[in-house]
Scaffold this motif. Sequence first.
Motif, PDB file in Angstrom:
ATOM      1  N   ASP A   1       0.556  -0.094  12.290  1.00  0.00           N
ATOM      2  CA  ASP A   1      -0.854  -0.241  12.653  1.00  0.00           C
ATOM      3  C   ASP A   1      -1.172  -1.728  12.675  1.00  0.00           C
ATOM      4  O   ASP A   1      -0.528  -2.525  11.968  1.00  0.00           O
ATOM      5  CB  ASP A   1      -1.746   0.476  11.633  1.00  0.00           C
ATOM      6  CG  ASP A   1      -3.158   0.735  12.143  1.00  0.00           C
ATOM      7  OD1 ASP A   1      -3.455   0.380  13.306  1.00  0.00           O
ATOM      8  OD2 ASP A   1      -3.962   1.299  11.378  1.00  0.00           O
TER       9      ASP A   1
ATOM     10  N   ASP B   1       0.880  -1.162   0.000  1.00  0.00           N
ATOM     11  CA  ASP B   1       0.000   0.000   0.000  1.00  0.00           C
ATOM     12  C   ASP B   1       0.919   1.214   0.000  1.00  0.00           C
ATOM     13  O   ASP B   1       1.383   1.657   1.055  1.00  0.00           O
ATOM     14  CB  ASP B   1      -0.895  -0.014   1.227  1.00  0.00           C
ATOM     15  CG  ASP B   1      -1.921   1.111   1.200  1.00  0.00           C
ATOM     16  OD1 ASP B   1      -2.155   1.672   0.111  1.00  0.00           O
ATOM     17  OD2 ASP B   1      -2.483   1.440   2.265  1.00  0.00           O
TER      18      ASP B   1
ATOM     19  N   ARG C   1      -9.002   1.426   5.418  1.00  0.00           N
ATOM     20  CA  ARG C   1      -7.632   1.217   4.945  1.00  0.00           C
ATOM     21  C   ARG C   1      -6.589   1.888   5.825  1.00  0.00           C
ATOM     22  O   ARG C   1      -5.537   1.303   6.125  1.00  0.00           O
ATOM     23  CB  ARG C   1      -7.539   1.723   3.503  1.00  0.00           C
ATOM     24  CG  ARG C   1      -6.236   1.404   2.793  1.00  0.00           C
ATOM     25  CD  ARG C   1      -6.398   1.710   1.321  1.00  0.00           C
ATOM     26  NE  ARG C   1      -5.253   1.330   0.524  1.00  0.00           N
ATOM     27  CZ  ARG C   1      -5.291   1.192  -0.803  1.00  0.00           C
ATOM     28  NH1 ARG C   1      -6.418   1.398  -1.455  1.00  0.00           N
ATOM     29  NH2 ARG C   1      -4.210   0.849  -1.484  1.00  0.00           N
ATOM     30  N   LYS C   2      -6.850   3.142   6.255  1.00  0.00           N
ATOM     31  CA  LYS C   2      -5.859   3.862   7.051  1.00  0.00           C
ATOM     32  C   LYS C   2      -6.554   4.975   7.822  1.00  0.00           C
ATOM     33  O   LYS C   2      -7.066   5.899   7.209  1.00  0.00           O
ATOM     34  CB  LYS C   2      -4.774   4.427   6.134  1.00  0.00           C
ATOM     35  CG  LYS C   2      -3.536   4.932   6.832  1.00  0.00           C
ATOM     36  CD  LYS C   2      -2.484   5.348   5.807  1.00  0.00           C
ATOM     37  CE  LYS C   2      -1.193   5.749   6.489  1.00  0.00           C
ATOM     38  NZ  LYS C   2      -0.155   6.151   5.507  1.00  0.00           N
ATOM     39  N   PRO C   3      -6.592   4.874   9.155  1.00  0.00           N
ATOM     40  CA  PRO C   3      -6.084   3.787  10.000  1.00  0.00           C
ATOM     41  C   PRO C   3      -7.027   2.584   9.984  1.00  0.00           C
ATOM     42  O   PRO C   3      -8.178   2.715   9.567  1.00  0.00           O
ATOM     43  CB  PRO C   3      -6.037   4.428  11.386  1.00  0.00           C
ATOM     44  CG  PRO C   3      -7.170   5.410  11.359  1.00  0.00           C
ATOM     45  CD  PRO C   3      -7.188   5.962   9.963  1.00  0.00           C
TER      46      PRO C   3
ATOM     47  N   ILE D   1       1.211  -4.426   3.704  1.00  0.00           N
ATOM     48  CA  ILE D   1       0.071  -4.887   4.476  1.00  0.00           C
ATOM     49  C   ILE D   1       0.129  -6.413   4.502  1.00  0.00           C
ATOM     50  O   ILE D   1       0.263  -7.054   3.457  1.00  0.00           O
ATOM     51  CB  ILE D   1      -1.264  -4.430   3.863  1.00  0.00           C
ATOM     52  CG1 ILE D   1      -1.287  -2.910   3.668  1.00  0.00           C
ATOM     53  CG2 ILE D   1      -2.430  -4.896   4.722  1.00  0.00           C
ATOM     54  CD1 ILE D   1      -1.274  -2.114   4.939  1.00  0.00           C
TER      55      ILE D   1
ATOM     56  N   ARG E   1       0.056  -3.255   9.241  1.00  0.00           N
ATOM     57  CA  ARG E   1       0.719  -2.334   8.331  1.00  0.00           C
ATOM     58  C   ARG E   1       2.143  -2.161   8.853  1.00  0.00           C
ATOM     59  O   ARG E   1       2.347  -1.854  10.032  1.00  0.00           O
ATOM     60  CB  ARG E   1       0.012  -0.981   8.286  1.00  0.00           C
ATOM     61  CG  ARG E   1       0.715   0.047   7.388  1.00  0.00           C
ATOM     62  CD  ARG E   1       0.030   1.409   7.448  1.00  0.00           C
ATOM     63  NE  ARG E   1      -1.294   1.348   6.862  1.00  0.00           N
ATOM     64  CZ  ARG E   1      -1.564   1.456   5.564  1.00  0.00           C
ATOM     65  NH1 ARG E   1      -0.550   1.649   4.701  1.00  0.00           N
ATOM     66  NH2 ARG E   1      -2.789   1.390   5.117  1.00  0.00           N
TER      67      ARG E   1
ATOM     68  N   ASP F   1       4.267   1.073   2.172  1.00  0.00           N
ATOM     69  CA  ASP F   1       4.027   0.167   3.292  1.00  0.00           C
ATOM     70  C   ASP F   1       3.636  -1.222   2.801  1.00  0.00           C
ATOM     71  O   ASP F   1       3.030  -1.370   1.728  1.00  0.00           O
ATOM     72  CB  ASP F   1       2.898   0.688   4.181  1.00  0.00           C
ATOM     73  CG  ASP F   1       3.205   2.031   4.809  1.00  0.00           C
ATOM     74  OD1 ASP F   1       4.406   2.367   4.936  1.00  0.00           O
ATOM     75  OD2 ASP F   1       2.243   2.740   5.167  1.00  0.00           O
TER      76      ASP F   1
END
Length: 245
Positions: A71, A44, A106-108, A49, A62, A47
Amino acid sequence: MRSYLLALIVLASMAYAGAPRVVPEILDSIPHETSHFTQGLFFDGKDLIETTGQYGESGLYRRTPEGKILDSARLAERYFGEGSIAVGDDIFYLTWKSRKAFIYNRKPFRAKGEFRIPTEGWGLTYWQSALLMSNGSDELLQIALGAFNVVGSIRVTDEGKPVTNLNELEIVGNTLYANIWQSPLIAVIDLPSGKVLKYLDFSSKGREIYKKFRNIDVLNGIAYDGKYLWVTGKYWPQIYKIAVP
Protein backbone atom coordinates in the motif's frame (compact mmCIF):
# COMPACT_ATOMS: atom_id res chain seq x y z
CA MET A 1 28.28 13.66 -1.66
CA ARG A 2 30.37 10.60 -0.81
CA SER A 3 33.37 12.60 0.49
CA TYR A 4 30.97 14.77 2.51
CA LEU A 5 29.37 11.74 4.18
CA LEU A 6 32.75 10.20 4.96
CA ALA A 7 33.76 13.48 6.58
CA LEU A 8 30.64 13.35 8.74
CA ILE A 9 31.65 9.92 10.03
CA VAL A 10 35.07 11.24 11.02
CA LEU A 11 33.60 14.32 12.71
CA ALA A 12 31.09 12.16 14.61
CA SER A 13 33.98 10.28 16.20
CA MET A 14 35.06 13.54 17.86
CA ALA A 15 31.58 14.42 19.18
CA TYR A 16 29.20 12.92 21.75
CA ALA A 17 32.14 11.69 23.82
CA GLY A 18 30.44 11.28 27.19
CA ALA A 19 28.32 8.11 27.14
CA PRO A 20 29.98 4.87 25.97
CA ARG A 21 29.78 3.64 22.40
CA VAL A 22 28.72 0.18 21.35
CA VAL A 23 29.30 -1.28 17.89
CA PRO A 24 26.19 -3.40 17.28
CA GLU A 25 26.44 -6.87 15.82
CA ILE A 26 24.55 -7.12 12.54
CA LEU A 27 22.56 -10.38 12.56
CA ASP A 28 20.81 -10.22 9.20
CA SER A 29 19.54 -7.82 6.54
CA ILE A 30 16.60 -7.36 4.18
CA PRO A 31 16.34 -5.28 1.00
CA HIS A 32 15.49 -1.57 1.10
CA GLU A 33 14.33 0.65 -1.74
CA THR A 34 17.26 2.80 -2.85
CA SER A 35 14.78 5.41 -4.08
CA HIS A 36 13.47 5.98 -0.53
CA PHE A 37 14.79 8.96 1.44
CA THR A 38 13.90 7.32 4.75
CA GLN A 39 12.37 9.55 7.44
CA GLY A 40 10.19 7.21 9.50
CA LEU A 41 10.25 3.44 9.97
CA PHE A 42 8.24 1.13 12.22
CA PHE A 43 6.63 -2.30 12.26
CA ASP A 44 2.87 -2.84 12.02
CA GLY A 45 2.57 -6.53 12.80
CA LYS A 46 4.81 -8.26 10.27
CA ASP A 47 4.67 -5.34 7.83
CA LEU A 48 7.08 -2.41 7.76
CA ILE A 49 5.66 1.10 7.48
CA GLU A 50 8.03 3.68 6.02
CA THR A 51 7.65 7.41 5.41
CA THR A 52 9.98 9.24 3.05
CA GLY A 53 11.06 12.81 2.41
CA GLN A 54 12.10 15.23 -0.33
CA TYR A 55 9.76 17.68 -2.05
CA GLY A 56 7.76 15.90 -4.74
CA GLU A 57 8.88 12.47 -3.51
CA SER A 58 7.45 12.20 0.02
CA GLY A 59 5.27 9.18 0.66
CA LEU A 60 3.86 6.58 3.02
CA TYR A 61 4.49 2.90 2.29
CA ARG A 62 3.42 -0.45 3.70
CA ARG A 63 5.79 -3.24 2.65
CA THR A 64 6.70 -6.81 3.47
CA PRO A 65 10.14 -7.64 4.90
CA GLU A 66 10.98 -9.03 1.46
CA GLY A 67 10.34 -5.62 -0.08
CA LYS A 68 6.92 -6.03 -1.72
CA ILE A 69 4.91 -2.78 -1.54
CA LEU A 70 1.39 -3.55 -0.25
CA ASP A 71 0.00 0.00 0.00
CA SER A 72 1.20 3.56 -0.54
CA ALA A 73 0.15 7.21 -0.44
CA ARG A 74 1.93 10.37 -1.56
CA LEU A 75 2.08 13.86 -0.08
CA ALA A 76 1.48 16.90 -2.25
CA GLU A 77 4.65 18.24 -3.84
CA ARG A 78 4.76 21.27 -1.52
CA TYR A 79 5.33 19.04 1.53
CA PHE A 80 8.59 17.45 2.71
CA GLY A 81 7.67 14.31 4.66
CA GLU A 82 9.32 13.32 7.93
CA GLY A 83 8.75 10.80 10.73
CA SER A 84 5.63 8.77 11.47
CA ILE A 85 3.96 6.43 13.93
CA ALA A 86 0.76 4.37 14.17
CA VAL A 87 -1.60 4.72 17.15
CA GLY A 88 -4.86 2.79 17.14
CA ASP A 89 -6.44 3.03 13.69
CA ASP A 90 -4.38 6.06 12.68
CA ILE A 91 -0.96 6.81 11.25
CA PHE A 92 0.49 10.24 12.03
CA TYR A 93 2.94 11.60 9.44
CA LEU A 94 5.00 14.74 10.09
CA THR A 95 6.18 17.35 7.62
CA TRP A 96 9.44 19.23 7.97
CA LYS A 97 8.92 23.01 7.68
CA SER A 98 5.19 23.29 7.03
CA ARG A 99 4.21 23.10 10.74
CA LYS A 100 1.70 20.43 9.76
CA ALA A 101 1.15 16.71 10.36
CA PHE A 102 -1.20 14.44 8.43
CA ILE A 103 -3.47 11.68 9.72
CA TYR A 104 -4.02 8.54 7.64
CA ASN A 105 -6.20 5.51 8.17
CA ARG A 106 -3.89 2.70 9.22
CA LYS A 107 -5.14 -0.01 6.85
CA PRO A 108 -5.81 0.68 4.05
CA PHE A 109 -4.10 4.07 3.76
CA ARG A 110 -6.61 6.89 3.43
CA ALA A 111 -6.15 10.56 4.27
CA LYS A 112 -8.30 11.44 7.31
CA GLY A 113 -7.14 14.85 8.49
CA GLU A 114 -4.30 17.07 9.58
CA PHE A 115 -3.18 19.14 12.56
CA ARG A 116 -0.71 21.89 13.32
CA ILE A 117 2.63 21.19 15.02
CA PRO A 118 4.45 23.97 16.92
CA THR A 119 7.91 23.53 15.37
CA GLU A 120 9.59 21.74 12.50
CA GLY A 121 8.76 18.02 12.47
CA TRP A 122 11.61 15.48 12.41
CA GLY A 123 10.98 12.17 14.22
CA LEU A 124 7.86 10.73 15.82
CA THR A 125 6.94 7.90 18.19
CA TYR A 126 4.35 7.21 20.91
CA TRP A 127 5.07 7.02 24.64
CA GLN A 128 2.87 7.20 27.74
CA SER A 129 -0.34 8.12 25.92
CA ALA A 130 1.18 10.98 23.91
CA LEU A 131 3.02 11.49 20.66
CA LEU A 132 6.73 12.14 21.21
CA MET A 133 8.25 14.39 18.54
CA SER A 134 11.79 15.52 17.75
CA ASN A 135 12.54 18.73 15.88
CA GLY A 136 16.32 18.75 15.45
CA SER A 137 17.00 20.30 18.85
CA ASP A 138 17.75 18.61 22.18
CA GLU A 139 14.06 18.84 23.13
CA LEU A 140 11.43 16.15 22.63
CA LEU A 141 7.86 17.46 22.61
CA GLN A 142 4.97 15.48 24.11
CA ILE A 143 1.83 16.09 22.06
CA ALA A 144 -1.62 15.02 23.23
CA LEU A 145 -3.85 13.03 20.92
CA GLY A 146 -7.11 14.70 19.97
CA ALA A 147 -6.29 18.30 20.86
CA PHE A 148 -2.72 17.91 19.56
CA ASN A 149 -1.38 20.48 22.02
CA VAL A 150 2.02 20.27 23.71
CA VAL A 151 1.60 18.79 27.19
CA GLY A 152 5.26 18.38 28.15
CA SER A 153 8.83 18.15 26.94
CA ILE A 154 11.98 16.18 27.67
CA ARG A 155 15.51 17.53 27.30
CA VAL A 156 18.09 15.01 26.11
CA THR A 157 21.54 15.27 27.68
CA ASP A 158 24.86 13.45 27.78
CA GLU A 159 26.64 14.09 31.09
CA GLY A 160 24.58 17.24 31.48
CA LYS A 161 25.29 18.61 28.00
CA PRO A 162 22.47 18.95 25.45
CA VAL A 163 22.36 16.41 22.62
CA THR A 164 20.97 18.07 19.50
CA ASN A 165 20.03 16.91 15.99
CA LEU A 166 17.70 14.24 17.38
CA ASN A 167 15.89 12.79 14.40
CA GLU A 168 14.03 9.49 13.77
CA LEU A 169 12.71 7.87 16.95
CA GLU A 170 11.81 4.36 18.11
CA ILE A 171 10.54 3.45 21.58
CA VAL A 172 11.14 0.15 23.40
CA GLY A 173 9.53 0.28 26.84
CA ASN A 174 11.03 3.35 28.51
CA THR A 175 14.11 3.37 26.30
CA LEU A 176 14.18 5.67 23.30
CA TYR A 177 16.42 5.09 20.28
CA ALA A 178 17.12 8.28 18.33
CA ASN A 179 19.12 8.82 15.16
CA ILE A 180 21.46 11.78 15.45
CA TRP A 181 21.26 13.58 12.13
CA GLN A 182 24.50 13.86 10.15
CA SER A 183 26.17 11.18 12.23
CA PRO A 184 26.47 7.37 12.22
CA LEU A 185 25.18 7.27 15.80
CA ILE A 186 21.95 6.21 17.47
CA ALA A 187 21.48 7.61 20.97
CA VAL A 188 20.02 5.19 23.53
CA ILE A 189 18.01 7.43 25.87
CA ASP A 190 16.41 6.74 29.24
CA LEU A 191 12.89 8.13 29.66
CA PRO A 192 11.70 10.24 31.32
CA SER A 193 15.11 11.49 32.47
CA GLY A 194 16.37 12.17 28.94
CA LYS A 195 19.85 10.90 29.81
CA VAL A 196 21.85 9.22 27.05
CA LEU A 197 22.91 5.79 28.29
CA LYS A 198 25.08 4.86 25.29
CA TYR A 199 25.45 5.28 21.55
CA LEU A 200 25.10 2.61 18.90
CA ASP A 201 27.98 3.34 16.53
CA PHE A 202 27.50 2.48 12.85
CA SER A 203 30.71 4.20 11.69
CA SER A 204 32.29 1.03 10.33
CA LYS A 205 29.18 -0.15 8.48
CA GLY A 206 28.63 3.38 7.20
CA ARG A 207 32.12 3.59 5.71
CA GLU A 208 31.63 0.20 4.06
CA ILE A 209 28.34 1.23 2.44
CA TYR A 210 29.48 4.73 1.43
CA LYS A 211 32.42 3.27 -0.48
CA LYS A 212 30.15 1.00 -2.53
CA PHE A 213 27.10 3.17 -3.19
CA ARG A 214 27.66 6.66 -4.54
CA ASN A 215 24.20 8.13 -4.03
CA ILE A 216 23.29 7.16 -0.44
CA ASP A 217 22.77 9.60 2.39
CA VAL A 218 23.02 9.41 6.19
CA LEU A 219 21.87 6.77 8.67
CA ASN A 220 18.17 7.22 9.44
CA GLY A 221 15.39 4.76 10.28
CA ILE A 222 14.87 2.51 13.32
CA ALA A 223 12.14 -0.11 13.71
CA TYR A 224 11.48 -2.62 16.52
CA ASP A 225 9.79 -5.93 15.70
CA GLY A 226 9.17 -6.97 19.32
CA LYS A 227 12.55 -8.65 19.66
CA TYR A 228 15.10 -6.99 17.36
CA LEU A 229 15.91 -3.54 16.04
CA TRP A 230 16.09 -2.93 12.29
CA VAL A 231 18.19 0.02 11.11
CA THR A 232 18.67 1.68 7.72
CA GLY A 233 19.52 4.99 6.08
CA LYS A 234 18.36 7.37 3.37
CA TYR A 235 18.66 5.57 0.00
CA TRP A 236 20.44 2.63 1.69
CA PRO A 237 20.15 -0.72 -0.11
CA GLN A 238 19.58 -2.77 3.07
CA ILE A 239 17.78 -2.68 6.42
CA TYR A 240 19.98 -4.29 9.10
CA LYS A 241 18.80 -6.48 11.95
CA ILE A 242 20.58 -6.00 15.29
CA ALA A 243 20.04 -7.26 18.84
CA VAL A 244 18.52 -4.78 21.29
CA PRO A 245 21.47 -3.70 23.45
